[in-house]
Structure formats: C-alpha cells, structure tokens
Design a protein around this motif. Structure first.
Motif, mmCIF file in Angstrom:
data_model
loop_
_atom_site.group_PDB
_atom_site.id
_atom_site.type_symbol
_atom_site.label_atom_id
_atom_site.label_comp_id
_atom_site.label_asym_id
_atom_site.label_seq_id
_atom_site.Cartn_x
_atom_site.Cartn_y
_atom_site.Cartn_z
ATOM 1 N N ASP A 262 38.138 37.881 39.134
ATOM 2 C CA ASP A 262 38.313 39.273 38.717
ATOM 3 C C ASP A 262 39.538 39.472 37.833
ATOM 4 O O ASP A 262 40.538 38.776 37.977
ATOM 5 N N PRO A 263 39.463 40.454 36.945
ATOM 6 C CA PRO A 263 40.650 40.816 36.168
ATOM 7 C C PRO A 263 41.746 41.312 37.103
ATOM 8 O O PRO A 263 41.480 41.839 38.178
ATOM 9 N N TYR A 264 42.992 41.133 36.659
ATOM 10 C CA TYR A 264 44.138 41.600 37.411
ATOM 11 C C TYR A 264 44.965 42.474 36.472
ATOM 12 O O TYR A 264 45.552 41.988 35.510
ATOM 13 N N GLY A 265 44.981 43.749 36.703
ATOM 14 C CA GLY A 265 45.736 44.661 35.863
ATOM 15 C C GLY A 265 45.005 45.013 34.584
ATOM 16 O O GLY A 265 43.808 44.776 34.449
ATOM 17 N N ILE A 266 45.748 45.571 33.624
ATOM 18 C CA ILE A 266 45.118 46.050 32.386
ATOM 19 C C ILE A 266 45.522 45.231 31.161
ATOM 20 O O ILE A 266 45.065 45.505 30.063
ATOM 21 N N ARG A 267 46.360 44.209 31.344
ATOM 22 C CA ARG A 267 46.880 43.467 30.196
ATOM 23 C C ARG A 267 46.233 42.104 29.987
ATOM 24 O O ARG A 267 46.812 41.242 29.332
ATOM 25 N N GLY A 268 45.045 41.877 30.556
ATOM 26 C CA GLY A 268 44.312 40.644 30.299
ATOM 27 C C GLY A 268 44.462 39.545 31.331
ATOM 28 O O GLY A 268 43.861 38.483 31.188
ATOM 29 N N TRP A 269 45.257 39.771 32.358
ATOM 30 C CA TRP A 269 45.417 38.759 33.404
ATOM 31 C C TRP A 269 44.126 38.643 34.209
ATOM 32 O O TRP A 269 43.391 39.613 34.379
ATOM 33 N N LEU A 270 43.866 37.433 34.714
ATOM 34 C CA LEU A 270 42.705 37.157 35.558
ATOM 35 C C LEU A 270 43.148 36.409 36.805
ATOM 36 O O LEU A 270 44.081 35.613 36.761
ATOM 37 N N ARG A 271 42.441 36.657 37.895
ATOM 38 C CA ARG A 271 42.657 35.854 39.095
ATOM 39 C C ARG A 271 41.989 34.503 38.862
ATOM 40 O O ARG A 271 40.943 34.428 38.240
ATOM 41 N N LEU A 272 42.624 33.461 39.364
ATOM 42 C CA LEU A 272 42.107 32.102 39.222
ATOM 43 C C LEU A 272 41.703 31.583 40.583
ATOM 44 O O LEU A 272 42.494 31.632 41.533
ATOM 45 N N HIS A 273 40.484 31.095 40.688
ATOM 46 C CA HIS A 273 40.002 30.478 41.928
ATOM 47 C C HIS A 273 40.026 28.962 41.693
ATOM 48 O O HIS A 273 39.121 28.413 41.075
ATOM 49 N N PRO A 274 41.089 28.277 42.147
ATOM 50 C CA PRO A 274 41.200 26.834 41.892
ATOM 51 C C PRO A 274 40.304 26.023 42.823
ATOM 52 O O PRO A 274 40.082 26.404 43.963
ATOM 53 N N PHE A 275 39.816 24.892 42.330
ATOM 54 C CA PHE A 275 39.020 23.972 43.128
ATOM 55 C C PHE A 275 39.848 22.755 43.536
ATOM 56 O O PHE A 275 39.298 21.726 43.871
ATOM 57 N N GLY A 276 41.146 22.849 43.463
ATOM 58 C CA GLY A 276 41.982 21.712 43.807
ATOM 59 C C GLY A 276 43.359 22.144 44.241
ATOM 60 O O GLY A 276 43.681 23.330 44.293
ATOM 61 N N VAL B 95 46.385 34.287 35.886
ATOM 62 C CA VAL B 95 46.541 33.563 34.637
ATOM 63 C C VAL B 95 46.328 34.500 33.453
ATOM 64 O O VAL B 95 45.517 35.433 33.527
ATOM 65 N N LEU B 96 47.057 34.256 32.381
ATOM 66 C CA LEU B 96 46.893 34.999 31.137
ATOM 67 C C LEU B 96 46.616 33.984 30.033
ATOM 68 O O LEU B 96 47.403 33.053 29.827
ATOM 69 N N LEU B 97 45.496 34.153 29.350
ATOM 70 C CA LEU B 97 45.066 33.225 28.306
ATOM 71 C C LEU B 97 45.190 33.864 26.929
ATOM 72 O O LEU B 97 45.091 35.089 26.797
ATOM 73 N N ASP B 98 45.378 33.008 25.909
ATOM 74 C CA ASP B 98 45.322 33.497 24.531
ATOM 75 C C ASP B 98 43.970 34.170 24.315
ATOM 76 O O ASP B 98 42.983 33.817 24.966
#
Length: 170
Positions: free
Chosen positions: A14-28, A66-69
């Motif tokens: 899911d997105p986190y906030g309004i500035r493009g951040w996303l929650r990351l679900h790691p597999f490791g 995480v925030l990506l280009d």
C-alpha cells in the motif's frame, strides 16, 4: 532483463502518505541492507523487469517504507501496488549453506520419505509465521507444505529435489 535472471526480494504494498512512499513487504532478512543496491528492479508477475532508482528506504513502525524515482505522489504509488521488487542474481550475496532464495526453490521436485513424488514447487507463500511451499502435482493437485525443519528434511538444489516428511494422502 528476463525474470529468470532476477531474484525476487519482495513486493510493493500500500501507499504510505501522499508523497509517493510505499510499504515494502520483504521476502527475506534485512531489507534495510537493500539501500546499498545502486538500482532496484521492479516488475509484475511474469512481466518484464525495469530498473528504478531508490530515493529512500527506512524502517517505519513494524515495517519498511520505500520511495522510488518516478513516483512523485500517492496516485503513482497506488499504480505500483503489488509490483515485485528484485535484483539480478550477480548483485546478491550467495546464500549460506542452510539458506535459499525463493527463486532457487521454484521448479524443484518434492519427494516424501517413501520416495513418492508429491509435485513441483510452483511458488512460495509468506505467512508471517513461516514460509509455505506451494507444490503442484502433475494431475493438478495442489499441496501447501510449511517450510519448516520438521517438514522439509533436505533441499538438494543440485539434484533438483526437496525431500519432505509429508504423506501423499495428506
């Protein structure tokens, strides 16, 4: 780059906030170490992978964001929900003797203690408590086996096999 050259490390949630951040679900383990990778690769299941720069990665609460280009706002982040995150195998450290990248397990034949073939690993599911092998037999029967020491006896990557303590009629 094809999917067979990429090791899947996690999934954007899911997105986190309004500035493009996303929650990351790691597999490791240790996803904060991924900040050391110069670029990330993202793609959909079975689709092409593309490079993307990393602008930010941090622990937040009990998770990672995480925030990506190229992801300037929440709308762009929502479009990436469910996208896989990976890296070329050569960018990753070799796993320890008793550790495996999920991609190394997919395609291995699963055999029980009675030498009955239960099927082939079609994928893995992360449940929080432990990972689960999704094993599909030739007749289409699907079994979900917990990837725990009591069930998975040996992983023989070179032989293309996983030996398990699991009945064929379970």
């Amino acid at each position: 780059m094809s999917g067979s050259e990429i090791v899947v490390l996690g999934r954007l949630a899911d997105p986190y906030g309004i500035r493009g951040w996303l929650r990351l679900h790691p597999f490791g383990d240790d996803p904060l170490a991924w900040a050391e990778m110069p670029v990330w690769w993202i793609g959909r299941e079975g689709g092409p992978w593309r490079e993307v720069g990393l602008k930010g990665l941090k622990a937040h609460g009990d998770g990672i964001v995480v925030l990506l280009d190229e992801v300037p706002d929440r709308t762009a982040a929502e479009a990436l929900k469910g996208t896989l995150v990976g890296a070329p195998r050569e960018m990753l450290p070799p796993p320890a003797d008793d550790e495996f990248y999920w991609g190394d397990l997919v395609g291995l034949v699963v055999v029980n203690e009675a030498d009955e073939t239960l099927g082939t690993v079609a994928g893995l599911i992360e449940t929080g408590a432990n990972d689960v092998l999704r094993v599909v037999a030739e007749d289409g029967t699907e079994r979900l086996l917990p990837f725990v020491e009591a069930v998975v006896l040996t992983v023989e990557k070179e032989a293309g096999r996983i030996r398990v303590a699991w009945g064929s009629d379970w």
